[in-house]
Design a protein around this motif. Structure first.
Motif, PDB file in Angstrom:
ATOM      1  N   ILE A  36      12.680  44.377 -52.627  1.00 20.31           N
ATOM      2  CA  ILE A  36      13.366  43.232 -52.037  1.00 20.31           C
ATOM      3  C   ILE A  36      14.781  43.585 -51.584  1.00 20.31           C
ATOM      4  N   LEU A  37      15.349  44.669 -52.096  1.00 20.10           N
ATOM      5  CA  LEU A  37      16.673  45.101 -51.655  1.00 20.10           C
ATOM      6  C   LEU A  37      16.649  45.569 -50.199  1.00 20.10           C
ATOM      7  N   VAL A  38      15.463  45.924 -49.719  1.00 23.63           N
ATOM      8  CA  VAL A  38      15.322  46.374 -48.332  1.00 23.63           C
ATOM      9  C   VAL A  38      15.123  45.187 -47.387  1.00 23.63           C
ATOM     10  N   ASP A  39      14.904  43.999 -47.950  1.00 22.03           N
ATOM     11  CA  ASP A  39      14.621  42.839 -47.113  1.00 22.03           C
ATOM     12  C   ASP A  39      15.778  42.528 -46.170  1.00 22.03           C
ATOM     13  N   ASP A  40      17.013  42.654 -46.648  1.00 23.27           N
ATOM     14  CA  ASP A  40      18.165  42.422 -45.775  1.00 23.27           C
ATOM     15  C   ASP A  40      18.164  43.398 -44.597  1.00 23.27           C
ATOM     16  N   VAL A  41      17.750  44.627 -44.846  1.00 23.84           N
ATOM     17  CA  VAL A  41      17.682  45.629 -43.781  1.00 23.84           C
ATOM     18  C   VAL A  41      16.658  45.205 -42.732  1.00 23.84           C
ATOM     19  N   ALA A  42      15.505  44.712 -43.196  1.00 24.11           N
ATOM     20  CA  ALA A  42      14.464  44.265 -42.280  1.00 24.11           C
ATOM     21  C   ALA A  42      14.926  43.097 -41.424  1.00 24.11           C
ATOM     22  N   VAL A  43      15.763  42.230 -42.007  1.00 24.43           N
ATOM     23  CA  VAL A  43      16.296  41.072 -41.267  1.00 24.43           C
ATOM     24  C   VAL A  43      17.345  41.515 -40.252  1.00 24.43           C
ATOM     25  N   ASP A  44      18.268  42.356 -40.683  1.00 27.71           N
ATOM     26  CA  ASP A  44      19.400  42.732 -39.842  1.00 27.71           C
ATOM     27  C   ASP A  44      19.053  43.783 -38.799  1.00 27.71           C
ATOM     28  N   PHE A  45      17.943  44.517 -39.007  1.00 30.53           N
ATOM     29  CA  PHE A  45      17.535  45.560 -38.060  1.00 30.53           C
ATOM     30  C   PHE A  45      16.051  45.368 -37.707  1.00 30.53           C
ATOM     31  N   PRO A  46      15.726  44.294 -36.997  1.00 23.85           N
ATOM     32  CA  PRO A  46      14.317  43.990 -36.722  1.00 23.85           C
ATOM     33  C   PRO A  46      13.638  44.995 -35.804  1.00 23.85           C
ATOM     34  N   ASP A  47      14.409  45.831 -35.108  1.00 26.78           N
ATOM     35  CA  ASP A  47      13.812  46.850 -34.246  1.00 26.78           C
ATOM     36  C   ASP A  47      13.544  48.158 -34.985  1.00 26.78           C
ATOM     37  N   MET A  48      13.955  48.249 -36.238  1.00 21.69           N
ATOM     38  CA  MET A  48      13.633  49.411 -37.064  1.00 21.69           C
ATOM     39  C   MET A  48      12.343  49.118 -37.818  1.00 21.69           C
ATOM     40  N   GLN A  49      11.359  49.984 -37.651  1.00 22.07           N
ATOM     41  CA  GLN A  49      10.092  49.814 -38.354  1.00 22.07           C
ATOM     42  C   GLN A  49      10.247  50.370 -39.769  1.00 22.07           C
ATOM     43  N   ILE A  50      10.107  49.530 -40.758  1.00 25.28           N
ATOM     44  CA  ILE A  50      10.383  49.894 -42.150  1.00 25.28           C
ATOM     45  C   ILE A  50       9.075  50.136 -42.889  1.00 25.28           C
ATOM     46  N   ILE A  51       8.989  51.292 -43.516  1.00 25.64           N
ATOM     47  CA  ILE A  51       7.816  51.645 -44.320  1.00 25.64           C
ATOM     48  C   ILE A  51       8.257  51.694 -45.783  1.00 25.64           C
ATOM     49  N   LEU A  52       7.721  50.791 -46.589  1.00 26.15           N
ATOM     50  CA  LEU A  52       7.991  50.805 -48.023  1.00 26.15           C
ATOM     51  C   LEU A  52       7.039  51.804 -48.667  1.00 26.15           C
ATOM     52  N   ALA A  53       7.601  52.868 -49.227  1.00 30.57           N
ATOM     53  CA  ALA A  53       6.771  53.947 -49.753  1.00 30.57           C
ATOM     54  C   ALA A  53       6.270  53.628 -51.155  1.00 30.57           C
ATOM     55  N   HIS A  54       5.001  53.948 -51.380  1.00 36.38           N
ATOM     56  CA  HIS A  54       4.345  53.839 -52.674  1.00 36.38           C
ATOM     57  C   HIS A  54       3.916  52.392 -52.983  1.00 36.38           C
ATOM     58  N   PRO A  55       3.115  52.200 -54.006  1.00 36.87           N
ATOM     59  CA  PRO A  55       2.715  50.832 -54.372  1.00 36.87           C
ATOM     60  C   PRO A  55       3.837  49.983 -54.979  1.00 36.87           C
ATOM     61  N   SER A  56       5.038  50.540 -55.096  1.00 37.34           N
ATOM     62  CA  SER A  56       6.245  49.792 -55.482  1.00 37.34           C
ATOM     63  C   SER A  56       6.233  49.273 -56.915  1.00 37.34           C
ATOM     64  N   TRP A  57       5.358  49.772 -57.755  1.00 44.10           N
ATOM     65  CA  TRP A  57       5.343  49.339 -59.150  1.00 44.10           C
ATOM     66  C   TRP A  57       6.698  49.629 -59.794  1.00 44.10           C
ATOM     67  N   PRO A  58       7.258  48.716 -60.557  1.00 42.67           N
ATOM     68  CA  PRO A  58       6.692  47.455 -61.074  1.00 42.67           C
ATOM     69  C   PRO A  58       6.995  46.222 -60.221  1.00 42.67           C
ATOM     70  N   TRP A  59       7.293  46.432 -58.930  1.00 44.64           N
ATOM     71  CA  TRP A  59       7.651  45.305 -58.055  1.00 44.64           C
ATOM     72  C   TRP A  59       6.657  45.194 -56.895  1.00 44.64           C
ATOM     73  N   THR A  60       5.403  45.465 -57.157  1.00 43.24           N
ATOM     74  CA  THR A  60       4.381  45.502 -56.099  1.00 43.24           C
ATOM     75  C   THR A  60       4.347  44.226 -55.278  1.00 43.24           C
ATOM     76  N   ASP A  61       4.442  43.076 -55.920  1.00 40.31           N
ATOM     77  CA  ASP A  61       4.321  41.812 -55.203  1.00 40.31           C
ATOM     78  C   ASP A  61       5.458  41.604 -54.204  1.00 40.31           C
ATOM     79  N   GLU A  62       6.636  42.156 -54.499  1.00 38.17           N
ATOM     80  CA  GLU A  62       7.734  42.046 -53.546  1.00 38.17           C
ATOM     81  C   GLU A  62       7.394  42.766 -52.242  1.00 38.17           C
ATOM     82  N   ALA A  63       6.845  43.961 -52.353  1.00 39.58           N
ATOM     83  CA  ALA A  63       6.481  44.722 -51.154  1.00 39.58           C
ATOM     84  C   ALA A  63       5.408  43.994 -50.351  1.00 39.58           C
ATOM     85  N   LEU A  64       4.414  43.441 -51.034  1.00 42.11           N
ATOM     86  CA  LEU A  64       3.355  42.717 -50.343  1.00 42.11           C
ATOM     87  C   LEU A  64       3.917  41.498 -49.619  1.00 42.11           C
TER      88      LEU A  64
END
Length: 336
Positions: free
Chosen positions: A228-256
């Motif tokens: 979720i810390l990357v969410d601000d980046v996704a908002v502020d840079f919508p032309d950058m394609q963001i790939i969240l690496a790995h299943p993000s455990w223990p925060w998997t639901d945030e990535a989904l």
């Protein structure tokens, strides 16, 4: 002595890697001798663009582990020792060994280093080395660059140069090991360059195998791996394609949630065998997010053939096999 050392280094950078081997003082690793004319193979592939029809899959997440231009950094050696125990991995391949390994299996791949010089003091493998080798093996390999965000505007200049002069196709960030909050404004000059060119950027998320078991976790702060810390980046840079690496455990639901909510957010499934995926990964892939998930192995920590074999048994719908293994990456990387 220096001449002999350079010759030995050059020799190990031209032999094929034979895959992970058990670490044992009684059973030294043996390397297979080349069976083909490697010079002829190299000449044939140089500067030839990647042809998706020739490939069985595209691995979006592989690491440059051994340079052919510089010795292993002593700090890296400490992290490698701990990671060997965590991943139960063997000897690290050189960059040319990795290329030979993937070409033999007809799997395209993205390779990068991780620039964590500010956070760890570890000397990175140069982006130029990876990009030059990718250029010469463009039928099978793509280069992403990694630039420590602490470099600020100097990092932005390097990013622009790597795109303009070396043709890198994306960037890799590891906030935990680079010791920074993904939305820290100091990283914005680099992000702005990436967004300007509409390139993808991989962000490590979740637990970090690097540093596991080391005193103080090797100084790595897991909190910076929270998706979720990357969410601000996704908002502020919508032309950058963001790939969240790995299943993000223990925060998997945030990535989904982020991949569902933001058109420019994707998930690569590297770093875990699919047989250990949190069940919601498979559930969302089979319903709403099959077009947002990408095959990544985290090579050499996990080999692509073991990942794919486990993927085939993990409960993903059969019609998702081609998109996840190749099709989604083609759209992201080439707009295909």
């Amino acid at each position: 002595r220096k001449t002999q050392k350079r010759y030995r280094n050059r020799d190990i950078c031209t032999r094929p890697w034979v895959g992970p081997q058990p670490l044992s003082p009684r059973a030294p690793i043996r390397r297979a001798e080349p069976q083909r004319d490697q010079a002829a193979d190299h000449a044939a592939c140089t500067l030839r663009p990647m042809n998706p029809n020739d490939l069985l899959a595209i691995d979006i997440h592989t690491h440059a582990e051994r340079s052919c231009r510089q010795p292993v950094d002593p700090i890296q050696a400490e992290f490698d020792s701990a990671a060997t125990q965590y991943f139960k991995a063997g000897e690290r391949p050189t960059i040319p060994e990795t290329i030979a390994y993937y070409r033999e299996r007809k799997i395209g791949f993205v390779m990068f280093t991780v620039d964590s010089e500010a956070g760890t003091g570890m000397k990175r493998i140069s982006n130029e080395e990876i990009a030059e080798v990718a250029r010469d093996n463009s039928d099978i390999m793509l280069a992403f660059a990694s630039i420590d965000p602490h470099k600020g505007k100097a990092g932005a200049l390097e990013a622009r140069r790597m795109i303009r002069d070396y043709g890198v196709k994306g960037f890799k960030f590891h906030p935990s090991i680079q010791n920074y909050h993904p939305a820290d404004p100091m990283a914005w000059p680099i992000y702005e360059v990436i967004a300007e060119h509409k390139l993808p950027a991989i962000f490590h998320t979740g637990h970090s195998g690097m540093g596991t078991g080391m005193r103080g976790g090797g100084g790595i702060r897991l909190k910076y791996g929270q998706p979720i810390l990357v969410d601000d980046v996704a908002v502020d840079f919508p032309d950058m394609q963001i790939i969240l690496a790995h299943p993000s455990w223990p925060w998997t639901d945030e990535a989904l949630s982020m991949a569902l909510h933001k058109p420019n957010v994707f998930i690569d499934l590297s770093g875990w065998s699919p047989k250990y995926f949190p069940p919601q990964i498979v559930r969302y892939a089979n319903t709403q997010l099959g077009h947002k998930m990408l095959f990544g192995s985290d090579f050499p920590w996990i080999t692509p053939e073991k990942w794919i074999a486990a993927f085939d048994q993990a409960g993903f719908k059969p019609e998702l096999r081609e998109p996840i293994l190749k099709g989604n990456a083609l759209k992201l990387l080439f707009g295909a």
